[in-house]
Scaffold this motif. Sequence first.
Motif, PDB file in Angstrom:
ATOM      1  N   TYR A 261       0.836  -1.205   0.000  1.00 62.78           N
ATOM      2  CA  TYR A 261       0.000   0.000   0.000  1.00 62.78           C
ATOM      3  C   TYR A 261       0.869   1.252   0.000  1.00 62.78           C
ATOM      4  CZ  TYR A 261      -4.706  -1.870   0.266  1.00 62.78           C
ATOM      5  OH  TYR A 261      -5.908  -2.461  -0.057  1.00 62.78           O
TER       6      TYR A 261
ATOM      7  N   MET B 265       1.020   3.970  -3.087  1.00 64.98           N
ATOM      8  CA  MET B 265       0.730   5.386  -2.848  1.00 64.98           C
ATOM      9  C   MET B 265       1.926   6.253  -3.227  1.00 64.98           C
ATOM     10  SD  MET B 265      -1.514   7.546  -2.115  1.00 64.98           S
ATOM     11  CE  MET B 265      -2.938   7.012  -1.174  1.00 64.98           C
TER      12      MET B 265
ATOM     13  N   GLN C 171       1.952   6.511  -6.990  1.00 65.03           N
ATOM     14  CA  GLN C 171       0.860   7.385  -7.449  1.00 65.03           C
ATOM     15  C   GLN C 171       1.197   8.855  -7.210  1.00 65.03           C
ATOM     16  OE1 GLN C 171      -2.508   5.843  -5.206  1.00 65.03           O
ATOM     17  NE2 GLN C 171      -3.441   5.054  -7.066  1.00 65.03           N
TER      18      GLN C 171
ATOM     19  N   LEU D 272      -4.654  14.651  -9.548  1.00 61.89           N
ATOM     20  CA  LEU D 272      -5.283  13.352  -9.302  1.00 61.89           C
ATOM     21  C   LEU D 272      -5.548  12.647 -10.623  1.00 61.89           C
ATOM     22  CD1 LEU D 272      -7.913  14.092  -6.495  1.00 61.89           C
ATOM     23  CD2 LEU D 272      -5.538  13.349  -6.266  1.00 61.89           C
ATOM     24  N   PRO D 273      -5.481  11.313 -10.634  1.00 56.48           N
ATOM     25  CA  PRO D 273      -5.827  10.585 -11.857  1.00 56.48           C
ATOM     26  C   PRO D 273      -7.296  10.810 -12.195  1.00 56.48           C
ATOM     27  CG  PRO D 273      -5.128   9.069 -10.097  1.00 56.48           C
ATOM     28  CD  PRO D 273      -5.111  10.440  -9.520  1.00 56.48           C
TER      29      PRO D 273
ATOM     30  N   HIS E 262      -9.666  -2.784   0.788  1.00 50.33           N
ATOM     31  CA  HIS E 262      -9.955  -2.032  -0.430  1.00 50.33           C
ATOM     32  C   HIS E 262      -8.771  -1.152  -0.810  1.00 50.33           C
ATOM     33  CE1 HIS E 262     -14.200  -3.137  -0.590  1.00 50.33           C
ATOM     34  NE2 HIS E 262     -14.194  -3.009   0.723  1.00 50.33           N
ATOM     35  N   GLU E 263      -8.782  -0.708  -2.060  1.00 53.79           N
ATOM     36  CA  GLU E 263      -7.722   0.192  -2.526  1.00 53.79           C
ATOM     37  C   GLU E 263      -7.836   1.541  -1.827  1.00 53.79           C
ATOM     38  OE1 GLU E 263      -7.570   0.728  -6.740  1.00 53.79           O
ATOM     39  OE2 GLU E 263      -7.345  -1.417  -7.097  1.00 53.79           O
ATOM     40  N   LEU E 264      -6.710   2.230  -1.746  1.00 52.28           N
ATOM     41  CA  LEU E 264      -6.711   3.599  -1.227  1.00 52.28           C
ATOM     42  C   LEU E 264      -6.182   4.513  -2.327  1.00 52.28           C
ATOM     43  CD1 LEU E 264      -5.365   3.099   2.414  1.00 52.28           C
ATOM     44  CD2 LEU E 264      -7.678   3.735   1.732  1.00 52.28           C
ATOM     45  N   PRO E 265      -7.073   5.011  -3.185  1.00 52.80           N
ATOM     46  CA  PRO E 265      -6.608   5.853  -4.293  1.00 52.80           C
ATOM     47  C   PRO E 265      -6.155   7.235  -3.807  1.00 52.80           C
ATOM     48  CG  PRO E 265      -8.988   5.504  -4.428  1.00 52.80           C
ATOM     49  CD  PRO E 265      -8.516   4.783  -3.215  1.00 52.80           C
ATOM     50  N   LEU E 266      -5.206   7.799  -4.539  1.00 49.68           N
ATOM     51  CA  LEU E 266      -4.716   9.145  -4.256  1.00 49.68           C
ATOM     52  C   LEU E 266      -5.909  10.100  -4.173  1.00 49.68           C
ATOM     53  CD1 LEU E 266      -1.840  10.498  -4.123  1.00 49.68           C
ATOM     54  CD2 LEU E 266      -2.182  11.140  -6.507  1.00 49.68           C
TER      55      LEU E 266
ATOM     56  N   ALA F  14      -6.249   9.586   2.065  1.00 53.24           N
ATOM     57  CA  ALA F  14      -7.082   8.633   1.322  1.00 53.24           C
ATOM     58  C   ALA F  14      -8.087   7.937   2.246  1.00 53.24           C
ATOM     59  CB  ALA F  14      -6.200   7.602   0.618  1.00 53.24           C
TER      60      ALA F  14
END
Lengths: 331, 380
Positions: free
Chosen positions: A227, A231, A234, A327-328, B3-7, B296
């Motif tokens: 994770y 991050m 990203q 952000l994407p 779950h994912e932690l998106p930016l 996030a």
Amino acid sequence: MSNMLEDSAKQVFAAHCGGDVVRAIEAGGDASALWLAISEAGFADALIPEAQGGTGLHPSDLGVVLLQAGAAAVPLPLGQTMMVRAVLSEPDTVAGPIAIAAGAAQTTAGLTLRNVPYGRVADWVVAQVSGAWCLLPCADATVTPSAVHGSLAADLQWSELPAATALPDRDWRAVGALVTAATMAGAMQHLLAQTVAYAGDRIQFGKPIGKQQAIQQQLSVMAEQCYAARMAAQLGLSLPDSRDATAVAKSRVGEAAAQVGPIAHAVHGAIGITEEYDLQLLTRHLIEGRAAYGGETYWAAELGRSVLATDKAPLAFVQDMSAGKRLPEAL
Amino acid sequence: MLHELPLSAIPAGDEAVRAEVRAFALAETAGMTPAQKARSWMGFSADFSRKMAERGWLGLSIRKEYGGQEAGFFRRFVIVEELLAAGAPVSAHWIADRQSGPLIQRFGSEEQKQRYLPGICAGQSFFCIGMSEPNSGSDLASVRSRAEKVDGGWKLNGQKIWTTNAPRSHYMIALVRTSGKAEDRHKGLSQFVIDLKSPGISVREIRDLAGDAHFSEVFFEDVFLPDDTLIGDEGSGWAQVTAELAFERSGPERILSSIVLLQGWLDWLRGQPAANPAGVGRMMAHLAVLRELTVAVTARLAAGESPAVEAALVKDLGTTFEQELPSQVLDALAADPAVEPPADLLAAAAYVAQVSPSYSLRGGTREILRGMIARGLGLR
């Protein structure tokens, strides 16, 4: 969160970049079919502005593709090629994968670039020659594998200086570091899934080893590092022009890799060391990636110098960096 | 399920309060030593908490009808970041603001909300948490403090321990057994708001290894709890405490306990000829990534989700960083015996190093959190 780009990357790599394909290319086989599939999916031109016929995406959007490329151990410099093609004035004249040289060019007799990541499978290479960044064709170069078994790194040697295309002045090694961090994070994500699945299947002492607390605690650490790595990657891609953000990405991803690879192997036991089992395709990439374009200590020191040169509080420094991130976009 | 932690990004409206909070926090902490600032969320000042309330910086997730701000998770995130970065003494209002208030708002009766929430939002009601007991630490479901039903209420006997701020709090929200036996585990547990002035309660402070007395033992002897102090239904305590712990584990405080020390170290290095750029950079890279992870998690909370496993994952990474930092700084300050670092910085580093083992105990131990992650991975 699913996104079209991610789904498309998964499909392309599942169809064209299985473990057998990776092994064949690493053994010296032809990579042109894989490159063709990747190009036709549009990934190579994704960062080229729309006005020049590309898709006009931001590196932040491409994170999902690079993560998937890392997860599939794609044996080609996809991220490097995307980033370089975005700045070419005539990208249509440059076909094939583009590598980025990590070290200094030697210009005493012709031109030598040592230990270029993906040098064995590149048609072009970006290098700093006599202080100026340029793009060189590999067609006339002598290509000699320069690293361990299975590595795609190579020494590239020209007897005469080849015709070079000038590139915009930016630190292209940092670009190499950034995209390497992204594929490493993707490799780690896949290693986690693979290792958790293995721990659920492998029976010892009458039950799956994943039921043992000792294994569970190791896999939890592995998940945490995955994770953090994802991050970090990203964040780096969302700030592609920030050397500080690249330093965060490469140093943090490398540190995660130093834990994730060994845990994956420890949980798998002896089978993970074998050539035939797919684990090694990813753990070898992590080891090679950590050393490519500067390791953890190099990038940490770069970041540290940058921080110490300001008078900002530590939290303010990271807040200010983060405030500029792109952000994407959900595609 | 993990779950994912998106930016994610902090909304501009919440960012807008940052400058004001930062200026306030820096002014309030101007006279404090690094070691005092390093106590941060253990530092108790009722006066400071009252000033926070005056500025509308407490009760951010509480509804306006109860005196709150209805400003949401990200507003609290920004405010908490700035307070902790400055080392402000937030302890008095901390527990009420972070978890007791949200707990009462979510599970309490209308009458309870009106009774307790305005005082929390005004920075006048301070709360402590009654979870651990001498024989119930990580195994929280084994609590033995017991409330028996009596006419008009409940009669409580038992003991809590490691209760932060008990002598200085007005209320405790306690998890106690109301039916069944300890073997019944998660069943038969309930939560009460206990007025700490009630007859039959005695408190004994426990001094810690750094000389501070922030936690205590609390004894209950035939303490009468009126019916209307039971929160939620009888027997629903376990589900409520689980939700409460998710609030407790998800904030930026889980990466910032030792941030004041990082600040002090950088300030000192900036005047030194031989800096330690790789050591600094490594800590900064960790901080940058952890902060994105907490943003996030907060984004998921703000979206109405309950990212309990992801919060546990980030907390474990965060406390690992918080513990590595004093270890690294102590070593770096002693890198050359001929170079004497400032005494107050050394004291702050030693203090943080001494108390830092608690960072991975409070709010769920490292091993418990890793067990939660393993469950999220589908391993148990």
